[in-house]
Design an enzyme around this catalytic site. Structure first.
Site, PDB file in Angstrom:
ATOM      1  N   ASP A  70       0.842  -1.200   0.000  1.00  0.00           N
ATOM      2  CA  ASP A  70       0.000   0.000   0.000  1.00  0.00           C
ATOM      3  C   ASP A  70       0.876   1.248   0.000  1.00  0.00           C
ATOM      4  O   ASP A  70       2.074   1.174   0.291  1.00  0.00           O
ATOM      5  CB  ASP A  70      -0.991   0.006   1.178  1.00  0.00           C
ATOM      6  CG  ASP A  70      -0.360  -0.346   2.519  1.00  0.00           C
ATOM      7  OD1 ASP A  70       0.882  -0.284   2.648  1.00  0.00           O
ATOM      8  OD2 ASP A  70      -1.102  -0.677   3.452  1.00  0.00           O
ATOM      9  N   ASN A 138      -9.371  -0.943  12.386  1.00  0.00           N
ATOM     10  CA  ASN A 138     -10.736  -1.137  11.884  1.00  0.00           C
ATOM     11  C   ASN A 138     -10.846  -2.430  11.067  1.00  0.00           C
ATOM     12  O   ASN A 138     -11.816  -2.614  10.339  1.00  0.00           O
ATOM     13  CB  ASN A 138     -11.151   0.061  11.030  1.00  0.00           C
ATOM     14  CG  ASN A 138     -10.206   0.288   9.863  1.00  0.00           C
ATOM     15  OD1 ASN A 138      -9.238  -0.449   9.690  1.00  0.00           O
ATOM     16  ND2 ASN A 138     -10.479   1.309   9.072  1.00  0.00           N
ATOM     17  N   HIS A 140      -8.733  -3.378   8.665  1.00  0.00           N
ATOM     18  CA  HIS A 140      -8.254  -3.309   7.283  1.00  0.00           C
ATOM     19  C   HIS A 140      -7.036  -4.200   7.084  1.00  0.00           C
ATOM     20  O   HIS A 140      -6.280  -4.484   8.011  1.00  0.00           O
ATOM     21  CB  HIS A 140      -7.989  -1.867   6.829  1.00  0.00           C
ATOM     22  CG  HIS A 140      -6.803  -1.174   7.399  1.00  0.00           C
ATOM     23  ND1 HIS A 140      -6.714   0.205   7.467  1.00  0.00           N
ATOM     24  CD2 HIS A 140      -5.636  -1.629   7.910  1.00  0.00           C
ATOM     25  CE1 HIS A 140      -5.554   0.540   7.978  1.00  0.00           C
ATOM     26  NE2 HIS A 140      -4.880  -0.551   8.267  1.00  0.00           N
TER      27      HIS A 140
HETATM   28  C1  GLP Z   1      -1.456   0.637   8.385  1.00  0.00           C
HETATM   29  C2  GLP Z   1      -1.040  -0.021   7.059  1.00  0.00           C
HETATM   30  C3  GLP Z   1      -1.184  -1.514   7.114  1.00  0.00           C
HETATM   31  C4  GLP Z   1      -0.669  -2.001   8.434  1.00  0.00           C
HETATM   32  C5  GLP Z   1      -1.623  -1.577   9.510  1.00  0.00           C
HETATM   33  C6  GLP Z   1      -1.199  -1.963  10.904  1.00  0.00           C
HETATM   34  O1  GLP Z   1      -2.446   1.600   8.212  1.00  0.00           O
HETATM   35  N1  GLP Z   1      -1.695   0.454   5.895  1.00  0.00           N
HETATM   36  O2  GLP Z   1      -0.519  -2.097   6.026  1.00  0.00           O
HETATM   37  O3  GLP Z   1      -0.593  -3.402   8.404  1.00  0.00           O
HETATM   38  O4  GLP Z   1      -1.912  -0.198   9.424  1.00  0.00           O
HETATM   39  O5  GLP Z   1      -0.110  -1.209  11.315  1.00  0.00           O
HETATM   40  P1  GLP Z   1       0.674  -1.444  12.656  1.00  0.00           P
HETATM   41  O6  GLP Z   1       1.438  -2.715  12.496  1.00  0.00           O
HETATM   42  O7  GLP Z   1       1.571  -0.256  12.798  1.00  0.00           O
HETATM   43  O8  GLP Z   1      -0.344  -1.541  13.732  1.00  0.00           O
END
Ligand code: GLP
Length: 244
Positions: A70, A138, A140
């Site tokens: 992403d 959320n 995702h």
């Molecule tokens: C972000 C990214 C994701 C990531 C997620 C969790 O918004 N777009 O690819 O996996 O959030 O992030 P974290 O590991 O910092 O909690």
């Protein structure tokens, strides 16, 4: 089908070791593996552990190729806060992976056409071998913000307020976070031959249980991990999973 394998580990150190074991094994098993590499905080210690194993000659990423999961839209080229820059510093550089073995998401031009082309490129190469994912607050995956159906293509998305708030720590303030992004779609991620999701910290407790034990549907994109055919492993630390 069987559902995801859930591996609960005691702490973040154990998570990085378990993650490195699994990723090194999966990558070694498929010469030329096509691997989606998440950024985010959670997988960073796992990548550092993999890099350490590479330095010790225990892990050889030479044959793998990498796809970007992403990216924010609207950044100046070379902005250090881009997710590509983060992936370079945390994964590509330490693994010695040259740019010609990396598929970058499009960030300019006709993005709808370029995203469709990105999916076609993945399809023409036989799909993804491995997706390394984190979990958004959320639910995702990548930037597949809810609602996101299991067939969602690679595309431009509007970031949700909860995601913008979660990422404000990297930008200084909520108002500085880009509001649009591009993400590999659910269809490609869920079709990967193997999926490894890493989840850490108490703040993820509600969403990890909702994702893995709640009803399956677009409102929690990660819930589709319950019903995919590929091998899904979720490595989750005790703080996120709880005592259950
Ligand atoms: C972000 C990214 C994701 C990531 C997620 C969790 O918004 N777009 O690819 O996996 O959030 O992030 P974290 O590991 O910092 O909690």
């Amino acid at each position: 089908m069987g559902g995801p394998r859930i591996q609960v580990v005691e702490d973040t150190d154990a998570l990085s070791r378990a993650g490195a074991d699994l990723l090194a094994g999966s990558i070694a098993a498929i010469p030329g593996a096509r691997v989606v590499v998440a950024t985010g905080h959670t997988p960073m210690a796992t990548y550092a552990e993999l890099a350490e194993r590479r330095r010790s000659g225990l892990f050889d990423p030479a044959a793998m190729s990498v796809l970007q999961l992403d990216e924010y839209l609207g950044l100046e080229p070379g902005d250090r806060r881009s997710l590509y820059g983060w992936m370079q510093r945390s994964f590509l550089g330490p693994m010695g992976i040259a740019e010609d073995r990396v598929a970058r998401l499009p960030v300019e031009g006709d993005l709808d056409a370029a995203c469709a082309g990105f999916d076609q490129m993945i399809d023409s190469r036989g799909g993804l071998d491995l997706a390394i994912l984190g979990l958004g607050l959320n639910g995702h995956l990548g930037f597949n913000e809810p609602p996101a159906d299991r067939s969602a293509p690679t595309r431009v998305v509007d970031l949700s307020p909860v995601t913008i708030a979660a990422n404000a720590r990297y930008w200084g303030s909520v108002g500085a976070v880009p509001t649009k992004a591009v993400t590999i779609g659910m269809r490609q991620l869920l079709s990967a031959r193997a999926i490894v999701m890493v989840v850490s910290g108490e703040g993820k407790r509600a969403i990890v249980h909702r994702s893995l034990e709640g009803s399956v549907g677009p409102d929690v994109p990660a819930s589709f991990l319950q019903v995919v055919d590929s091998g899904v492993t979720v490595i989750v630390d005790r703080a996120a999973w709880g005592e259950g």
